[in-house]
Design a protein around this motif. Structure first.
Motif, short mmCIF file in Angstrom:
data_model
loop_
_atom_site.label_atom_id
_atom_site.label_comp_id
_atom_site.label_asym_id
_atom_site.label_seq_id
_atom_site.Cartn_x
_atom_site.Cartn_y
_atom_site.Cartn_z
N LEU A 18 -7.54 -3.85 13.43
CA LEU A 18 -7.44 -2.67 12.57
C LEU A 18 -5.98 -2.22 12.46
N ALA A 19 -5.70 -1.36 11.49
CA ALA A 19 -4.33 -0.86 11.31
C ALA A 19 -4.01 0.21 12.35
N HIS A 20 -2.73 0.37 12.66
CA HIS A 20 -2.32 1.47 13.53
C HIS A 20 -2.41 2.78 12.74
N LYS A 21 -2.87 3.82 13.41
CA LYS A 21 -3.07 5.09 12.72
C LYS A 21 -2.30 6.20 13.44
N HIS A 22 -1.68 7.09 12.68
CA HIS A 22 -0.93 8.18 13.31
C HIS A 22 -1.87 9.13 14.03
N VAL A 23 -1.52 9.49 15.28
CA VAL A 23 -2.39 10.41 16.02
C VAL A 23 -1.68 11.68 16.46
N GLY A 24 -0.34 11.68 16.46
CA GLY A 24 0.37 12.87 16.92
C GLY A 24 1.73 12.46 17.46
N ASN A 25 2.30 13.29 18.33
CA ASN A 25 3.60 12.93 18.88
C ASN A 25 3.72 13.26 20.36
N VAL A 26 4.78 12.76 20.97
CA VAL A 26 5.08 13.08 22.37
C VAL A 26 6.58 13.35 22.48
N HIS A 27 6.95 13.99 23.57
CA HIS A 27 8.36 14.16 23.91
C HIS A 27 8.70 13.13 24.98
N ALA A 28 9.86 12.50 24.87
CA ALA A 28 10.28 11.55 25.91
C ALA A 28 11.78 11.29 25.77
N THR A 29 12.38 10.85 26.88
CA THR A 29 13.82 10.58 26.86
C THR A 29 14.13 9.13 26.52
N ASP A 30 13.16 8.22 26.71
CA ASP A 30 13.42 6.83 26.33
C ASP A 30 12.12 6.15 25.92
N LYS A 31 12.24 4.91 25.43
CA LYS A 31 11.08 4.28 24.80
C LYS A 31 9.96 3.96 25.78
N GLU A 32 10.31 3.59 27.02
CA GLU A 32 9.24 3.28 27.99
C GLU A 32 8.43 4.54 28.30
N LEU A 33 9.16 5.64 28.54
CA LEU A 33 8.46 6.90 28.83
C LEU A 33 7.65 7.36 27.62
N ALA A 34 8.19 7.13 26.43
CA ALA A 34 7.46 7.52 25.22
C ALA A 34 6.12 6.79 25.17
N LEU A 35 6.15 5.49 25.46
CA LEU A 35 4.91 4.70 25.44
C LEU A 35 3.94 5.19 26.52
N GLN A 36 4.47 5.43 27.72
CA GLN A 36 3.59 5.87 28.81
C GLN A 36 3.01 7.25 28.54
N ASN A 37 3.85 8.15 28.02
CA ASN A 37 3.34 9.49 27.69
C ASN A 37 2.27 9.40 26.60
N ALA A 38 2.52 8.52 25.62
CA ALA A 38 1.54 8.37 24.54
C ALA A 38 0.23 7.83 25.09
N ARG A 39 0.32 6.88 26.01
CA ARG A 39 -0.89 6.34 26.63
C ARG A 39 -1.65 7.44 27.37
N ASP A 40 -0.92 8.23 28.17
CA ASP A 40 -1.58 9.27 28.96
C ASP A 40 -2.19 10.36 28.08
N LEU A 41 -1.49 10.66 26.96
CA LEU A 41 -1.94 11.79 26.15
C LEU A 41 -3.01 11.40 25.12
N TYR A 42 -2.88 10.20 24.54
CA TYR A 42 -3.76 9.89 23.40
C TYR A 42 -4.81 8.82 23.68
N THR A 43 -4.79 8.20 24.86
CA THR A 43 -5.81 7.17 25.10
C THR A 43 -6.52 7.39 26.44
N ARG A 44 -6.86 8.66 26.74
CA ARG A 44 -7.57 8.93 27.99
C ARG A 44 -9.00 8.43 27.96
N ARG A 45 -9.50 8.12 26.74
CA ARG A 45 -10.90 7.68 26.63
C ARG A 45 -10.99 6.32 25.94
N ASN A 46 -10.06 5.43 26.29
CA ASN A 46 -10.12 4.08 25.73
C ASN A 46 -9.97 4.03 24.22
N GLU A 47 -9.14 4.93 23.67
CA GLU A 47 -9.05 4.99 22.22
C GLU A 47 -8.22 3.87 21.62
#
Lengths: 94, 308
Positions: A18-47
């Motif tokens: 499927l295509a990637h879909k916009h879900v929101g945003n996160v704050h982060a200082t670098d790309k690794e933290l951005a990915l991890q924050n996004a995982r913690d915030l937007y995929t808590r239920r296997n999304e």
């Protein structure tokens, strides 16, 4: 109050294929933290099966107030839609 | 765009997006409401966090952890929505710390027993859900989308609370007493979560006109009470309101008057836990300073590596 984070927009692919879909945003200082924050915030239920993050400042958007003029060129081209065409009675699979 | 055009757009049920023109008062109203909502999610982690280390079973503990983590997530969705209105995350936190921004008064009450985890989930989350379901239709796009996501995730929160209440109400006499005591303490503050009566709520007019709110405080409160009375009956607990009575004519429950002196007293900072909640938030923020510094140092180092 200090803040050195940047805002990153988050796009999630919910399932392989499927295509990637916009879900929101996160704050982060670098790309690794951005990915991890996004995982913690937007995929808590296997999304998701894949996440993209991109700095918000790199997103270019059209102006919604100019929307009418901006999208005008496609308004008068009904012949781009299949329903525009007259099909003879009885024609199938077309 | 003029105010008239803006109102036409609202009346046509069109969503307002961050880059669209909006009256300054609309923007201000939203910043106040969304930030208060965000702060409530974040401060709301504290009364429940209080019981994570003392949850009575591993199952209960895991559920409570997940729930508190969800509240953090919901706070972040709402901060994001609020930031689209042109205010920064640090300004929002600063306003909270300076007492200029409020959070829901319900979180200024202490959680004294495990049954309170039941009452908080059942009543406090229950009241929040009634409000949030209605706000899914709010006119501001980012707020509306945040509410849709939050409502989807919240649906387990109320159930976990009601399950605790139901188990305790059907447990030993002592457990049942604890459950009833929690209901007694949380009932009135919960129904006051919807705010003052419509007649005493000066901002309701604009909020309804701009479709920021879709139902008034009193309508939402009535809908919550109508739903909850039956749930209390099923588990054999008594709602502590002698005036609570089904009104056939109205098709709703009648209920007693709330203690508005207490409400305003808690709003104005004199509740049992106001100071504790805010102090804890400030401390957590200060304690996290070294993490933010380290993250910044790492990102600066990466930038220099790219340059050289």
């Amino acid at each position: 109050m200090e803040d050195s984070t940047e805002v990153w927009e988050v796009f999630i692919q919910s399932k392989n294929g499927l295509a990637h879909k916009h879900v929101g945003n996160v704050h982060a200082t670098d790309k690794e933290l951005a990915l991890q924050n996004a995982r913690d915030l937007y995929t808590r239920r296997n999304e998701g099966s894949c996440i993209w993050v991109v700095k918000s400042k790199y997103i270019v958007s059209s102006e919604s107030e100019d929307g009418e003029a901006f999208f005008d060129p496609s308004n008068d081209k009904m012949y781009r839609h299949p329903t525009f065409y007259n099909m003879p009675d009885g024609a199938k699979h077309i | 765009m003029s105010k008239e055009k803006f109102q036409e757009k609202i009346d046509a049920e069109k969503k307002i997006e961050p880059k669209d023109w909006m009256p300054e008062a609309y923007r201000k109203h939203l910043i106040r409401q969304i930030s208060q909502h965000a702060h409530s999610e974040i401060i709301g982690m504290q009364p429940e966090g209080n019981w994570i280390s003392r949850a009575p079973s591993l199952r209960a503990k895991m559920i409570l952890l997940a729930k508190v983590q969800d509240e953090a997530g919901h706070g972040l969705y709402l901060y994001s929505a609020c930031e689209t209105l042109g205010i920064s995350r640090q300004e929002l936190i600063q306003q909270l710390h300076e007492g200029k921004a409020k959070y829901s008064s319900i979180f200024n009450y202490p959680t004294l027993s495990w049954a309170d985890m039941g009452a908080v989930g059942w009543l406090v989350d229950g009241a929040a859900i009634v409000n949030q379901v209605s706000l899914q239709r709010t006119s501001y796009g980012p707020y509306s989308r945040g509410m849709v996501k939050i409502c989807k995730e919240e649906s387990f929160h109320q159930r976990q609370g009601y399950e605790i209440m139901s188990e305790m109400a059907n447990g030993t006499p002592e457990q049942k007493e604890m459950a009833q005591d929690a209901l007694n303490r949380f009932w009135w503050p919960s129904i006051m979560m919807f705010g003052p009566h419509d007649g005493d709520s000066p901002r309701t007019g604009n909020a309804m006109k701009w479709k920021i709110k879709r139902q008034t405080n009193d309508e939402l409160r009535q809908s919550f009470i109508d739903k909850t009375v039956h749930q209390a009956e099923i588990i054999g607990l008594t709602i502590p309101d002698p005036d609570l009575k089904w009104n056939e004519e109205r098709g709703h429950y009648d209920f007693g008057e709330m203690d508005w002196d207490e409400f305003w007293d808690v709003v104005n900072g004199n509740g049992p836990c106001n100071k504790q909640r805010l102090d804890h938030h400030k401390k957590a923020h200060d304690d996290g300073k070294w993490v933010r510094k380290a993250a910044k140092a790492y990102s600066d180092k990466q930038k220099n590596l790219v340059k050289n």
